[in-house]
Design an enzyme around this catalytic site. Sequence first.
Site, PDB file in Angstrom:
ATOM      1  CD  GLU A 122      -2.911   1.220   2.278  1.00 29.54           C
ATOM      2  OE1 GLU A 122      -2.844   0.374   3.181  1.00 29.54           O
ATOM      3  OE2 GLU A 122      -3.737   2.125   2.255  1.00 29.54           O
ATOM      4  N   GLY A 262       3.323   2.218  10.616  1.00 28.91           N
ATOM      5  CA  GLY A 262       3.198   1.503  11.886  1.00 28.91           C
ATOM      6  C   GLY A 262       2.936   0.024  11.648  1.00 28.91           C
ATOM      7  CB  ALA A 263       0.910  -2.255  11.546  1.00 28.26           C
ATOM      8  CG  MET A 264       0.264  -3.286   4.863  1.00 25.48           C
ATOM      9  SD  MET A 264      -0.732  -1.834   4.411  1.00 25.48           S
ATOM     10  CE  MET A 264      -1.994  -2.607   3.413  1.00 25.48           C
ATOM     11  CG  HIS A 298      -5.830   0.842  12.652  1.00 18.99           C
ATOM     12  ND1 HIS A 298      -6.559   2.009  12.593  1.00 18.99           N
ATOM     13  CD2 HIS A 298      -5.294   0.681  11.414  1.00 18.99           C
ATOM     14  CE1 HIS A 298      -6.476   2.521  11.379  1.00 18.99           C
ATOM     15  NE2 HIS A 298      -5.702   1.724  10.643  1.00 18.99           N
ATOM     16  CD  GLU A 299      -2.684  -1.975  10.751  1.00 20.76           C
ATOM     17  OE1 GLU A 299      -3.189  -2.172   9.634  1.00 20.76           O
ATOM     18  OE2 GLU A 299      -2.272  -0.852  11.119  1.00 20.76           O
ATOM     19  CG  HIS A 302      -7.549  -1.689   8.086  1.00 20.06           C
ATOM     20  ND1 HIS A 302      -8.375  -0.750   7.523  1.00 20.06           N
ATOM     21  CD2 HIS A 302      -6.415  -1.020   8.442  1.00 20.06           C
ATOM     22  CE1 HIS A 302      -7.769   0.444   7.551  1.00 20.06           C
ATOM     23  NE2 HIS A 302      -6.581   0.310   8.113  1.00 20.06           N
ATOM     24  CD  GLU A 321      -6.093   3.475   6.700  1.00 19.05           C
ATOM     25  OE1 GLU A 321      -6.227   3.303   7.926  1.00 19.05           O
ATOM     26  OE2 GLU A 321      -5.552   2.629   5.948  1.00 19.05           O
TER      27      GLU A 321
END
Length: 890
Positions: A122, A262-264, A298-299, A302, A321
């Site tokens: 991303e 931070g992360a994906m 959060h991840e 998603h 987001e």
Amino acid sequence: PQPILLANYTVPSYLVLKTDLTFDLHDDQTRVTALLTLQRNPQAVTDVDSLVLHGSELELESIALDDRVLTAAEYQVDGESLTLTGLPSQLTLRIVTRIKPHLNTSLEGLYQSRGLYCTQCEAEGFRKITYYPDRPDVMSEFTTRITADRQRYPVLLSNGNLVEQGELDGGRHFAVWHDPFKKPAYLFALVAGDLSFIENHFVTRSGRDVTLRIYVEAKDLDKCDHAMDSLKNSMHWDEEVYGREYDLDIFMIVAVDDFNMGAMENKGLNIFNTSCVLAKPETTTDVGFQRVEAVVAHEYFHNWSGNRVTCRDWFQLSLKEGFTVYRDAEFSADMGSRTVKRIEDVALLRTLQFAEDGGPMAHAVRPASYIEISNFYTLTIYEKGAELVRMLATLLGPEKFREGSDLYFDRHDGQAVTTDDFVQAMADVSGRDLGQFKRWYSQAGTPRIEVSDHYDEDALEYSLTFRQSCPPTPENTNKQPFHIPVKTGLLGTAGDLPLRLKDHPVDTETSDNTSIVLELTEAEQTFVFQQVHEKPVPSVLRGFSAPVKLHYSWQREDLITLMSRDSDGFNRWEASQQLALRVLHDLMQEASLATVSAATEEAIAALIDALQSVVQDETLDPAMVAYMLTLPTEAYISELATVIDVDAIHQARQYLQGRIAHALKSAFVSIYQRYDHQQAYRADARGIADRSLKNTALHYLSLLDDESWIETCYEQYRAASNMTDAMAALTRLVNTDNPLAATLAENALDNFYQRWQQEPLVVNQWFSVQAGCNLPDTLAQVKKLQKHPAFDSRNPNKIRALIGVFCNNNAVNFHRLDEQQQGQGYRFLADEIIRLNKQNPQIAARLLTPLTKWRKYDETRQQLMKAELQRILQEELSRDVYEVVSKSLA
Ligand code: BAL
Ligand code: ZN
């Protein structure tokens, strides 16, 4: 570089039904074979027969159409794309490319981090892996085969479920992963390396047994439990609160050291920056623990808000987001203290997002154009986007909001959609017209609300008048009124007054007897409350119900009332901040802080009295007490200023802290002594709150001219069993201008490094505490630390810890104007950006932020900052850096 416009969006000409990838990982190169099954898009506007595949930094070995190898004359290729024309309606393409992950320093696409292969796709990293329609509205079913040396890369991972694995000749092995869910290329992930893992299980409410794994280097296995607990809590919460279940048999998290973000949220295979997954009390602060919990959630969230329903194009980034930040914020609020979480989020929004809205990169939550999408992973898209979802929840009430989210997920499962689709689902379930609300998505800038009031004691009526406006932003000078929910209460002598609104039926979904959601839709609006038997103190914008700047001329006594008695915890804190801000502004007007005027003295005394009551209020959460005792940050005061007077802000704040320390000394001593320093560490709300209050007290005590408190800091540092207490004490030693403190700081810093040199995340904290030091000569120290063996100029975490902290969180040193150091902070940053521009454009562009704010400073600083931006512009720039610099100078 030309901007990309939302207005130019067209649907893809071809759909990719299946994507079969083979990665052959070798030391000198990786060979990628992509077999794509394509079909003309029935929704394409015209009967197109051409296909644009994105590709960057690829070496094309061959391309075959339906098994026939194409000659170079049969396609056009340039540095960014490969175009085929005259295509049939159904076809397969077999594309073989070679890439060099070991030379990839941009950390986009496939790269290596400490010998581990990993990906970040991303927004547009997949095009660095193979030629592909790399756009989020092309969703495909992926199968991924990975081959690699078995000994060095025993773990081979990709999205979905593992379907096959085995041995190959030459000491190699393979694994095949299949992801049954259609996804865009940005959610693709691959990992290969020598990793260990912890495993756990979660049974979904429909009975699916999901294997949960966190993969890390073996040395980090002892730091995964908090992330695993957070993951299980998130899975449970998403079932309870949103009715969303996980959908694969396995969910994996992999921690990597070199990571831009931070992360994906890659489907089934989240890749995390180590800083957002590893935590244990000895190495991680409370803030670190909270961040791990929030990012894991959060991840995970998603998976629905982002993966199952994704974005049509990158202008819609906030669709996933903003919604997901709202979801993770609510999760954190449920796990800890709701009011404290809200205070923290609003503080971030008002300091950094409002500054973004007021600067040259200001953009709408759904922007209309961009040059480089990586520059739009911003506080506006994330945090303000979350505020928009929060406002929808406020306007609809919890039940309708949940119905709206259910409808959105059901209606769009497996689709790539827009923010309009999200709002439409909310409109459809509620029957509300949200047309005007959508202006929040298209108009940039922070609205300003002026509030005035009138009490008619004969009619027993109290009226509140709201006037809204919004300052111009680069792409939009003429703003239409927003639809703004303003949650309001009226405070009387005995607490909240009952609310009876004239001419407005009260919506019981969104309001109760003591708070009402007033809906502003016009430039000016008056609301009249009836049967109001005393002149109330208005408590407006409770819970910060809209991302606006609200102005009302509260009397000092009103603020003290709100601070001590408002039923809304957020507004109690807000009143403490308003009261302190007034004193700070008074102090900044003083000719000298050696003798301040009688009026300012009176304001200081009133603030101290109010804080004394806060400290004595045993009903208050200790975390709330700590936040109310903490003065507004220099960054927030700067954001509010028309022209930022760096030194006056710093001095006023330091001075006021000193006065509070002296006046409330016995309260601080009692807080510090009452704390049980032997208690076991717990990362829960209570433990965090108690440490926060105790360390706030120590902070104030260290400001007294009393070396015994410096010694106490050193003792706390030495005895600390957790990083929160160690860092709180070390920060005080490092920032105290006193010979004893200097000696103890040096000892502690040496000891810290010796103890933690094998732990990169802890060493980052060691860099940060030194980069954030307010005393002079910090820039020289930062430059020295850049040469320290533990510093790695390619690692984003290290860059952020040292250079980022110095330039963003150390205003007095970054902006120094004294003869020896004039403009040196700016020059230092510009040099770093020029270096990083080639190495890692995303990080370079992000680091530019402090220079982009040049218009807010005095003339001398403006000139110096502008000169550095112009110097950067002379370079051959990446799109990322070019966009930020050119917009800043425009
Ligand atoms: N999608 C990029 C990282 C995140 O927001 O989760
Ligand atoms: Zn996200």
